[in-house]
Design a protein around this motif. Sequence first.
Motif, PDB file in Angstrom:
ATOM      1  N   LEU A   3      82.438  46.609  48.087  1.00  0.00           N
ATOM      2  CA  LEU A   3      82.810  46.185  47.139  1.00  0.00           C
ATOM      3  C   LEU A   3      84.569  47.079  47.029  1.00  0.00           C
ATOM      4  O   LEU A   3      84.292  47.998  47.721  1.00  0.00           O
ATOM      5  CB  LEU A   3      82.150  45.835  45.191  1.00  0.00           C
ATOM      6  N   CYS A   4      85.327  46.503  46.737  1.00  0.00           N
ATOM      7  CA  CYS A   4      86.542  47.330  46.174  1.00  0.00           C
ATOM      8  C   CYS A   4      86.794  48.513  45.379  1.00  0.00           C
ATOM      9  O   CYS A   4      85.767  48.522  44.275  1.00  0.00           O
ATOM     10  CB  CYS A   4      88.044  46.330  46.335  1.00  0.00           C
ATOM     11  N   PRO A   5      87.303  49.544  45.250  1.00  0.00           N
ATOM     12  CA  PRO A   5      87.014  50.613  44.420  1.00  0.00           C
ATOM     13  C   PRO A   5      87.130  49.444  42.978  1.00  0.00           C
ATOM     14  O   PRO A   5      86.434  50.452  42.639  1.00  0.00           O
ATOM     15  CB  PRO A   5      88.361  51.454  44.626  1.00  0.00           C
ATOM     16  N   VAL A   6      87.587  48.871  42.890  1.00  0.00           N
ATOM     17  CA  VAL A   6      88.378  48.913  40.666  1.00  0.00           C
ATOM     18  C   VAL A   6      87.100  47.804  41.350  1.00  0.00           C
ATOM     19  O   VAL A   6      86.738  48.121  39.971  1.00  0.00           O
ATOM     20  CB  VAL A   6      89.730  47.670  41.515  1.00  0.00           C
ATOM     21  N   CYS A   7      86.311  46.851  41.626  1.00  0.00           N
ATOM     22  CA  CYS A   7      85.318  46.497  41.212  1.00  0.00           C
ATOM     23  C   CYS A   7      84.127  47.227  41.332  1.00  0.00           C
ATOM     24  O   CYS A   7      82.740  46.311  40.337  1.00  0.00           O
ATOM     25  CB  CYS A   7      84.764  45.072  42.208  1.00  0.00           C
ATOM     26  N   ASP A   8      84.226  48.609  42.369  1.00  0.00           N
ATOM     27  CA  ASP A   8      83.088  49.415  41.703  1.00  0.00           C
ATOM     28  C   ASP A   8      82.197  50.380  41.261  1.00  0.00           C
ATOM     29  O   ASP A   8      82.057  51.421  41.815  1.00  0.00           O
ATOM     30  CB  ASP A   8      82.521  49.814  43.822  1.00  0.00           C
ATOM     31  N   THR A   9      83.170  49.791  39.629  1.00  0.00           N
ATOM     32  CA  THR A   9      83.225  51.149  39.043  1.00  0.00           C
ATOM     33  C   THR A   9      81.847  50.914  38.304  1.00  0.00           C
ATOM     34  O   THR A   9      81.603  52.650  37.710  1.00  0.00           O
ATOM     35  CB  THR A   9      84.548  51.128  38.488  1.00  0.00           C
ATOM     36  N   GLY A  10      80.984  50.215  38.431  1.00  0.00           N
ATOM     37  CA  GLY A  10      80.077  49.888  37.520  1.00  0.00           C
ATOM     38  C   GLY A  10      80.755  49.864  34.955  1.00  0.00           C
ATOM     39  O   GLY A  10      80.453  50.352  34.329  1.00  0.00           O
ATOM     40  N   ASP A  11      81.686  50.113  36.027  1.00  0.00           N
ATOM     41  CA  ASP A  11      82.414  49.022  34.640  1.00  0.00           C
ATOM     42  C   ASP A  11      81.721  48.393  33.192  1.00  0.00           C
ATOM     43  O   ASP A  11      81.598  47.131  33.755  1.00  0.00           O
ATOM     44  CB  ASP A  11      84.641  48.834  34.344  1.00  0.00           C
ATOM     45  N   VAL A  12      81.370  49.025  32.180  1.00  0.00           N
ATOM     46  CA  VAL A  12      80.575  48.209  31.874  1.00  0.00           C
ATOM     47  C   VAL A  12      81.137  46.438  31.176  1.00  0.00           C
ATOM     48  O   VAL A  12      80.951  45.525  30.474  1.00  0.00           O
ATOM     49  CB  VAL A  12      80.033  48.490  30.445  1.00  0.00           C
ATOM     50  N   ASP A  13      82.335  46.447  31.066  1.00  0.00           N
ATOM     51  CA  ASP A  13      83.560  45.510  30.255  1.00  0.00           C
ATOM     52  C   ASP A  13      84.038  44.676  31.478  1.00  0.00           C
ATOM     53  O   ASP A  13      84.646  43.845  31.624  1.00  0.00           O
ATOM     54  CB  ASP A  13      84.853  46.430  29.934  1.00  0.00           C
ATOM     55  N   ARG A  14      83.388  45.348  32.545  1.00  0.00           N
ATOM     56  CA  ARG A  14      84.072  44.090  33.973  1.00  0.00           C
ATOM     57  C   ARG A  14      82.523  44.130  34.814  1.00  0.00           C
ATOM     58  O   ARG A  14      82.514  44.593  35.842  1.00  0.00           O
ATOM     59  CB  ARG A  14      84.489  44.551  34.845  1.00  0.00           C
ATOM     60  N   PRO A  15      81.568  43.491  34.189  1.00  0.00           N
ATOM     61  CA  PRO A  15      80.293  43.258  34.335  1.00  0.00           C
ATOM     62  C   PRO A  15      79.782  42.200  36.467  1.00  0.00           C
ATOM     63  O   PRO A  15      78.530  42.617  36.738  1.00  0.00           O
ATOM     64  CB  PRO A  15      78.924  42.757  33.579  1.00  0.00           C
ATOM     65  N   ALA A  16      80.510  41.344  36.237  1.00  0.00           N
ATOM     66  CA  ALA A  16      80.763  40.494  37.207  1.00  0.00           C
ATOM     67  C   ALA A  16      80.427  40.687  38.187  1.00  0.00           C
ATOM     68  O   ALA A  16      79.356  40.412  39.000  1.00  0.00           O
ATOM     69  CB  ALA A  16      81.705  38.972  36.814  1.00  0.00           C
ATOM     70  N   ALA A  17      80.926  41.754  39.443  1.00  0.00           N
ATOM     71  CA  ALA A  17      80.619  42.192  40.083  1.00  0.00           C
ATOM     72  C   ALA A  17      79.386  42.756  40.653  1.00  0.00           C
ATOM     73  O   ALA A  17      78.499  42.512  41.386  1.00  0.00           O
ATOM     74  CB  ALA A  17      81.440  43.561  40.561  1.00  0.00           C
ATOM     75  N   GLY A  18      78.239  43.344  39.931  1.00  0.00           N
ATOM     76  CA  GLY A  18      77.708  43.917  39.764  1.00  0.00           C
ATOM     77  C   GLY A  18      76.216  42.639  39.598  1.00  0.00           C
ATOM     78  O   GLY A  18      75.433  42.763  40.594  1.00  0.00           O
ATOM     79  N   LEU A  19      76.580  41.719  38.428  1.00  0.00           N
ATOM     80  CA  LEU A  19      75.596  40.838  38.456  1.00  0.00           C
ATOM     81  C   LEU A  19      75.545  39.944  39.772  1.00  0.00           C
ATOM     82  O   LEU A  19      74.421  39.350  39.944  1.00  0.00           O
ATOM     83  CB  LEU A  19      76.201  40.045  37.230  1.00  0.00           C
ATOM     84  N   LEU A  20      77.000  39.676  40.751  1.00  0.00           N
ATOM     85  CA  LEU A  20      77.098  38.760  41.672  1.00  0.00           C
ATOM     86  C   LEU A  20      76.118  39.252  42.852  1.00  0.00           C
ATOM     87  O   LEU A  20      75.638  39.536  43.203  1.00  0.00           O
ATOM     88  CB  LEU A  20      78.595  38.637  42.005  1.00  0.00           C
ATOM     89  N   VAL A  21      76.007  41.026  42.531  1.00  0.00           N
ATOM     90  CA  VAL A  21      75.744  41.261  44.057  1.00  0.00           C
ATOM     91  C   VAL A  21      74.031  42.173  43.784  1.00  0.00           C
ATOM     92  O   VAL A  21      73.447  42.050  44.285  1.00  0.00           O
ATOM     93  CB  VAL A  21      76.348  43.136  43.972  1.00  0.00           C
ATOM     94  N   GLN A  22      73.448  42.014  42.361  1.00  0.00           N
ATOM     95  CA  GLN A  22      71.929  42.259  42.281  1.00  0.00           C
ATOM     96  C   GLN A  22      71.829  40.783  42.595  1.00  0.00           C
ATOM     97  O   GLN A  22      70.106  40.690  42.705  1.00  0.00           O
ATOM     98  CB  GLN A  22      72.252  42.170  41.349  1.00  0.00           C
ATOM     99  N   TRP A  23      72.724  39.790  42.038  1.00  0.00           N
ATOM    100  CA  TRP A  23      71.696  38.016  42.391  1.00  0.00           C
ATOM    101  C   TRP A  23      71.873  38.172  44.172  1.00  0.00           C
ATOM    102  O   TRP A  23      70.375  37.974  44.531  1.00  0.00           O
ATOM    103  CB  TRP A  23      72.835  36.687  42.693  1.00  0.00           C
TER     104      TRP A  23
END
Length: 65
Positions: A3-23
């Motif tokens: 992921l790019c640094p913006v998506c890889d922050t673990g920001d709780v207001d932006r959960p979509a990247a983490g959910l997609l990686v978990q999928w």
Amino acid sequence: MELCPVCDTGDVDRPAAGLLVQWFANDGGHDMSRVQEGAHLLMEWTKECMAVHGWYWQETPSGQP
């Protein structure tokens, strides 16, 4: 998946990247019964990424090209 640094922050207001990686980590990409779930997660991640840049997804009303 990297992921790019913006998506890889673990920001709780932006959960979509983490959910997609978990999928993907849970073999969602190899399970045809989870295709709709993956498509939804990918779209949510796309919308989040676009919003970071001030863009938004606009649905095309049915019947219009």
